[in-house]
Design a protein around this motif. Structure first.
Motif, PDB file in Angstrom:
ATOM      1  N   GLY A 148       0.896  -1.166  -0.012  1.00 40.03           N
ATOM      2  CA  GLY A 148      -0.054  -0.015  -0.141  1.00 40.03           C
ATOM      3  C   GLY A 148       0.716   1.334  -0.036  1.00 40.03           C
ATOM      4  N   GLU A 149       0.251   2.147   0.089  1.00 42.07           N
ATOM      5  CA  GLU A 149       0.643   3.705   0.134  1.00 42.07           C
ATOM      6  C   GLU A 149       1.438   4.118   1.355  1.00 42.07           C
ATOM      7  N   GLY A 150       2.416   4.670   1.494  1.00 37.49           N
ATOM      8  CA  GLY A 150       3.207   5.140   2.877  1.00 37.49           C
ATOM      9  C   GLY A 150       2.494   6.470   3.181  1.00 37.49           C
ATOM     10  N   PHE A 156       2.911 -13.666  -4.585  1.00 41.59           N
ATOM     11  CA  PHE A 156       1.985 -13.054  -5.616  1.00 41.59           C
ATOM     12  C   PHE A 156       2.314 -11.536  -5.660  1.00 41.59           C
ATOM     13  N   ARG A 157       3.065 -11.079  -4.754  1.00 42.24           N
ATOM     14  CA  ARG A 157       3.503  -9.689  -4.824  1.00 42.24           C
ATOM     15  C   ARG A 157       4.927  -9.305  -4.628  1.00 42.24           C
ATOM     16  N   PRO A 158       5.676  -9.180  -5.799  1.00 43.55           N
ATOM     17  CA  PRO A 158       6.945  -9.158  -5.731  1.00 43.55           C
ATOM     18  C   PRO A 158       7.470  -8.165  -4.958  1.00 43.55           C
ATOM     19  N   SER A 159       6.894  -6.809  -5.058  1.00 38.84           N
ATOM     20  CA  SER A 159       7.342  -5.891  -4.255  1.00 38.84           C
ATOM     21  C   SER A 159       7.399  -6.147  -2.670  1.00 38.84           C
ATOM     22  N   ILE A 196       9.690  -8.141   2.672  1.00 37.25           N
ATOM     23  CA  ILE A 196       9.962  -9.334   3.582  1.00 37.25           C
ATOM     24  C   ILE A 196      11.150  -9.643   3.886  1.00 37.25           C
ATOM     25  N   GLN A 197      11.778  -9.708   2.712  1.00 37.96           N
ATOM     26  CA  GLN A 197      13.169 -10.413   2.617  1.00 37.96           C
ATOM     27  C   GLN A 197      14.154  -9.486   3.311  1.00 37.96           C
ATOM     28  N   GLY A 198      13.886  -8.091   2.903  1.00 37.59           N
ATOM     29  CA  GLY A 198      15.004  -7.162   3.405  1.00 37.59           C
ATOM     30  C   GLY A 198      14.756  -6.729   4.947  1.00 37.59           C
TER      31      GLY A 198
END
Length: 497
Positions: free
Chosen positions: A118-120, A300-303, A308-310
């Motif tokens: 979502g938006e920040g 299903f959401r690469p971004s 999550i990985q970072g």
């Protein structure tokens, strides 16, 4: 037995020296190769880190409420060596003191502007920012620490085994713990400890440097960070010579006092009602979303998967890399407590303290950012993550005094963590001795300091994160089998009060 101990010490020391020398001679190539390995582990094994951390938490909660909860870590008439307050202060200072100070403002602000989805910059991202800060510093990391600490304390004080990670595996492999398999386990634990602690000490040096540069004219660069590491190394080496019941004990109590002073000041200098509302609501959100966050990977959401990985995957790897150090230290100071008391104490008290910390520091920062538009995010972007805390204090009364107090607190956390780490490494490489020699602690103190310096030299904060993720991977497998070994040992005895 002495031969095994010497082997673990020599091999661990040689591996550490090789990494330090390579990092010094070929810093760019060292960082590039390490980053390649890090990216591979994060992308291919993110699911493994999430499943592992969640499994460790579920397992220790099961033990706390099982029939084994009444078993005492020691003889039936053993009493705890330290008071509950001192016990908490020691495990907390070793566990994540520097990290909380470093990320207390920076992480919520980062998540506020760059949420997982979502938006920040809005109310939804503000809630997510604190929810994920609670998550990353809550039950999961302390569940990881609890598993190691409980296993070591049980086998050391209940079974009379050496205070070694390998000794935990006696129910599974018997006398092979004294052979190559056991040595390999201990070497992996030492390797993870060195680079897990070096990561935290590197963060501490970076933030002390950033704080000094923010309140004085001192340059925030590698030279300043190296001088800080050198000065603190001398201090924690001196502290390490005083032993567990003097240096570490007194510094741990001092850390808690200073941390509480900072928290109370910020609570009342900022918007008190807002912060407490944030604490209550964020705690509810954390508990509500805990199951889904624990296993969330967003394929299903690469971004979102990259976020999550970072963040989450990095944190879980960092806590696993820290686990042999913190777990060994917690075990050492926990003789005489029951399994239930140990688990609930190690899990709940630090988790609540961490939640309150992020509510106060993160809540105050978000309040300034949302209602006063002070531009903390721009300051962090321009001057570095390590500046976040001091940028917050600048916008509050007595900001300079609080900044200086924060620098002092980071320094004492730095000394306590390094002091505790040399103690633990001395135990792990000297056949689990509860009183490792000053010479051994001095050697490991130099290795940790050198590792932190080389990681900063080769790649700064990114190199620190890389080291944790790589060091944690093999030790995660050790922890999985540790659960099996502990369950097997517990099932073979009758619970005693």
């Amino acid at each position: 037995m002495k031969k095994q101990t010497n082997t673990v010490f020599i091999v661990s020391l040689l591996i550490s020296i090789v990494f330090i020398v390579i990092g010094f001679l070929f810093p760019e190539e060292f960082q590039a190769r390490a980053t390649t390995v890090q990216n591979f582990l994060q992308e291919k094994f993110g699911w493994f880190y999430l499943l592992s951390a969640t499994s460790f938490l579920i397992f220790v909660l099961y033990l706390a409420f099982s029939k084994f909860g009444k078993i005492k870590l020691g003889e039936p008439d053993d009493k705890p060596e330290y008071s509950t307050i001192t016990w908490f202060a020691m495990l907390f200072s070793a566990g994540m003191g520097i990290g909380l100070v470093f990320w207390g403002v920076a992480e919520p602000i980062s998540h506020f502007y760059t949420p997982p989805s979502g938006e920040g910059g809005n109310a939804a991202s503000a809630q997510a920012a604190l929810r994920y800060s609670f998550f990353h510093w809550g039950l999961h990391p302390w569940g990881i620490y609890t598993l190691i600490g409980l296993s070591l304390a049980y086998f050391k004080f209940r079974k009379g085994a050496p205070g070694l990670i390998s000794a935990i595996f006696t129910p599974l492999i018997g006398d092979k713990v004294n052979g190559p398999i056991g040595k390999t386990i201990d070497i992996i634990a030492v390797f993870a400890t060195i680079f897990g602690v070096a990561t935290s000490l590197g963060l501490g040096a970076v933030q002390i440097s950033g704080g000094l540069s923010y309140v004085t004219d001192i340059a925030n660069n590698f030279t300043t960070q190296l001088i800080i590491i050198a000065v603190v190394t001398v201090l924690f080496t001196l502290s390490a010579q005083t032993g567990l019941n003097k240096g570490i004990k007194y510094l741990s109590n001092l850390n808690i006092i200073l941390a509480v002073i900072l928290m109370l000041f910020l609570l009342f200098a900022s918007s008190t009602n807002f912060i407490m509302d944030v604490f209550v609501q964020s705690l509810g959100n954390y508990l509500q979303y805990l199951p889904s966050m624990s296993l969330k990977l967003s394929p299903f959401r690469p971004s979102e998967a990259g976020w999550i990985q970072g963040w989450t995957v990095f944190y879980w790897a960092w806590w696993i890399a820290w686990a042999p150090f913190v777990g060994t230290f917690i075990a050492r100071v926990s003789k005489g407590r029951t399994i239930r008391e140990f688990i609930l104490g190690v899990l709940l008290v630090p988790t609540l303290f961490g939640a309150l910390w992020f509510s106060i520091f993160g809540g105050a920062a978000l309040h300034l950012e949302i209602f006063n538009n002070v531009g903390l995010n721009k300051i962090i972007t321009d001057k570095g993550t390590e500046i976040a805390l001091f940028a917050l204090f600048e916008n509050l009364p007595f900001g300079m005094i609080m900044s200086l107090l924060a620098i002092f607190l980071i320094s004492t956390f730095f000394i306590t963590s390094a002091d505790s780490a040399t103690f633990v490494l001395g135990m792990q490489t000297r056949h689990g001795r509860l009183d490792p020699s000053s010479k051994t602690k001095f050697i490991w103190g130099m290795v940790i300091a050198a590792a932190a310096a080389i990681l900063l030299y080769s790649g700064g904060l990114e190199a620190l994160q890389t080291a944790s993720i790589i060091a944690a991977f093999p030790f995660a497998f050790v922890m999985i089998f540790m659960m099996v070994a502990l369950q097997k040992a517990l099932s073979e005895e009758k619970p005693k009060s």
